[in-house]
Scaffold this motif. Sequence first.
Motif, PDB file in Angstrom:
ATOM      1  N   CYS A  27      -6.404  51.679 -22.296  1.00 16.25           N
ATOM      2  CA  CYS A  27      -7.358  52.194 -23.292  1.00 16.25           C
ATOM      3  C   CYS A  27      -6.959  51.631 -24.645  1.00 16.25           C
ATOM      4  O   CYS A  27      -5.915  51.983 -25.187  1.00 16.25           O
ATOM      5  CB  CYS A  27      -7.318  53.721 -23.317  1.00 16.25           C
ATOM      6  SG  CYS A  27      -8.264  54.446 -24.672  1.00 16.25           S
ATOM      7  N   LYS A  57     -18.122  58.843 -28.717  1.00 17.39           N
ATOM      8  CA  LYS A  57     -18.085  58.838 -27.255  1.00 17.39           C
ATOM      9  C   LYS A  57     -16.764  58.267 -26.744  1.00 17.39           C
ATOM     10  O   LYS A  57     -16.103  58.847 -25.872  1.00 17.39           O
ATOM     11  CB  LYS A  57     -19.249  58.019 -26.701  1.00 17.39           C
ATOM     12  CG  LYS A  57     -19.261  57.929 -25.201  1.00 17.39           C
ATOM     13  CD  LYS A  57     -20.363  57.025 -24.695  1.00 17.39           C
ATOM     14  CE  LYS A  57     -20.238  56.908 -23.188  1.00 17.39           C
ATOM     15  NZ  LYS A  57     -20.765  55.699 -22.664  1.00 17.39           N
ATOM     16  N   ASN A  60     -13.823  60.631 -27.595  1.00 20.36           N
ATOM     17  CA  ASN A  60     -13.772  61.791 -26.713  1.00 20.36           C
ATOM     18  C   ASN A  60     -13.205  61.439 -25.346  1.00 20.36           C
ATOM     19  O   ASN A  60     -12.424  62.204 -24.776  1.00 20.36           O
ATOM     20  CB  ASN A  60     -15.151  62.429 -26.563  1.00 20.36           C
ATOM     21  CG  ASN A  60     -15.569  63.164 -27.825  1.00 20.36           C
ATOM     22  OD1 ASN A  60     -14.735  63.580 -28.616  1.00 20.36           O
ATOM     23  ND2 ASN A  60     -16.867  63.305 -28.017  1.00 20.36           N
ATOM     24  N   GLU A  61     -13.568  60.287 -24.817  1.00 18.12           N
ATOM     25  CA  GLU A  61     -13.041  59.836 -23.532  1.00 18.12           C
ATOM     26  C   GLU A  61     -11.525  59.595 -23.631  1.00 18.12           C
ATOM     27  O   GLU A  61     -10.758  59.999 -22.755  1.00 18.12           O
ATOM     28  CB  GLU A  61     -13.752  58.560 -23.095  1.00 18.12           C
ATOM     29  CG  GLU A  61     -13.363  58.086 -21.720  1.00 18.12           C
ATOM     30  CD  GLU A  61     -14.133  56.849 -21.314  1.00 18.12           C
ATOM     31  OE1 GLU A  61     -13.500  55.944 -20.744  1.00 18.12           O
ATOM     32  OE2 GLU A  61     -15.352  56.785 -21.565  1.00 18.12           O
ATOM     33  N   CYS A  62     -11.114  58.960 -24.688  1.00 19.03           N
ATOM     34  CA  CYS A  62      -9.694  58.687 -24.919  1.00 19.03           C
ATOM     35  C   CYS A  62      -8.916  59.989 -25.067  1.00 19.03           C
ATOM     36  O   CYS A  62      -7.839  60.164 -24.461  1.00 19.03           O
ATOM     37  CB  CYS A  62      -9.553  57.827 -26.170  1.00 19.03           C
ATOM     38  SG  CYS A  62      -7.861  57.470 -26.638  1.00 19.03           S
ATOM     39  N   ARG A  64      -9.739  62.936 -23.916  1.00 17.70           N
ATOM     40  CA  ARG A  64      -9.747  63.630 -22.632  1.00 17.70           C
ATOM     41  C   ARG A  64      -8.646  63.109 -21.716  1.00 17.70           C
ATOM     42  O   ARG A  64      -7.905  63.882 -21.113  1.00 17.70           O
ATOM     43  CB  ARG A  64     -11.114  63.480 -21.956  1.00 17.70           C
ATOM     44  CG  ARG A  64     -11.242  64.212 -20.620  1.00 17.70           C
ATOM     45  CD  ARG A  64     -12.570  63.938 -19.940  1.00 17.70           C
ATOM     46  NE  ARG A  64     -12.880  62.525 -19.794  1.00 17.70           N
ATOM     47  CZ  ARG A  64     -12.320  61.707 -18.901  1.00 17.70           C
ATOM     48  NH1 ARG A  64     -11.415  62.150 -18.076  1.00 17.70           N
ATOM     49  NH2 ARG A  64     -12.665  60.438 -18.842  1.00 17.70           N
ATOM     50  N   LYS A  65      -8.508  61.778 -21.635  1.00 17.41           N
ATOM     51  CA  LYS A  65      -7.466  61.183 -20.786  1.00 17.41           C
ATOM     52  C   LYS A  65      -6.079  61.604 -21.252  1.00 17.41           C
ATOM     53  O   LYS A  65      -5.215  61.934 -20.447  1.00 17.41           O
ATOM     54  CB  LYS A  65      -7.554  59.658 -20.821  1.00 17.41           C
ATOM     55  CG  LYS A  65      -8.697  59.092 -20.042  1.00 17.41           C
ATOM     56  CD  LYS A  65      -8.702  57.578 -20.162  1.00 17.41           C
ATOM     57  CE  LYS A  65      -9.947  56.981 -19.551  1.00 17.41           C
ATOM     58  NZ  LYS A  65     -10.006  55.528 -19.753  1.00 17.41           N
TER      59      LYS A  65
END
Length: 113
Positions: A27, A57, A60-62, A64-65
Motif C-alpha cells: 500500500c 476512499k 479509508n481502505e489504508c 482499515r487494513k
Amino acid sequence: MRSKEKIFSRRLAPERSARMVETIYGCKWSLTVYRLLANDINRPGEMVRSVEGLTTKVLNECLRKNIEFGIIERVAFNEVPPRVEYVITPFGQKFVRILDELEKLQDEITSDI
C-alpha cells in the motif's frame, strides 16, 4: 556408520507477519499515513488535505487494513458533529521501527550501487 540426525528443520516465514509486511509495503499510502500520525495529523479530513493525490476512499481502505493488523487504532469521540482520530498502537510503534530499519537497509543497498 551412523545416520546423521537432523538438527534443524526448515523454517517458514511467519504467515501473519509476512502477510502484514507485504500488505503494508504494498500500500503506497501506509508509510505516508504513519508519517502524518507521527506529525500529529490524525483526523481523516486533515490527512487528505495534507497529502497531494490522497483520496478519502484510498485513505479509508489504508486505515482499515492498518486497523485489522492492529497497527493503528480508531478513536471515536461522542460529540456533535462526530469526530474521529487515529493513533498508532504500541504494537504499531514497534512495527514502524521495523519498517524504518528496512528503509535504512534499502538506503545502504542503494548507496552501494
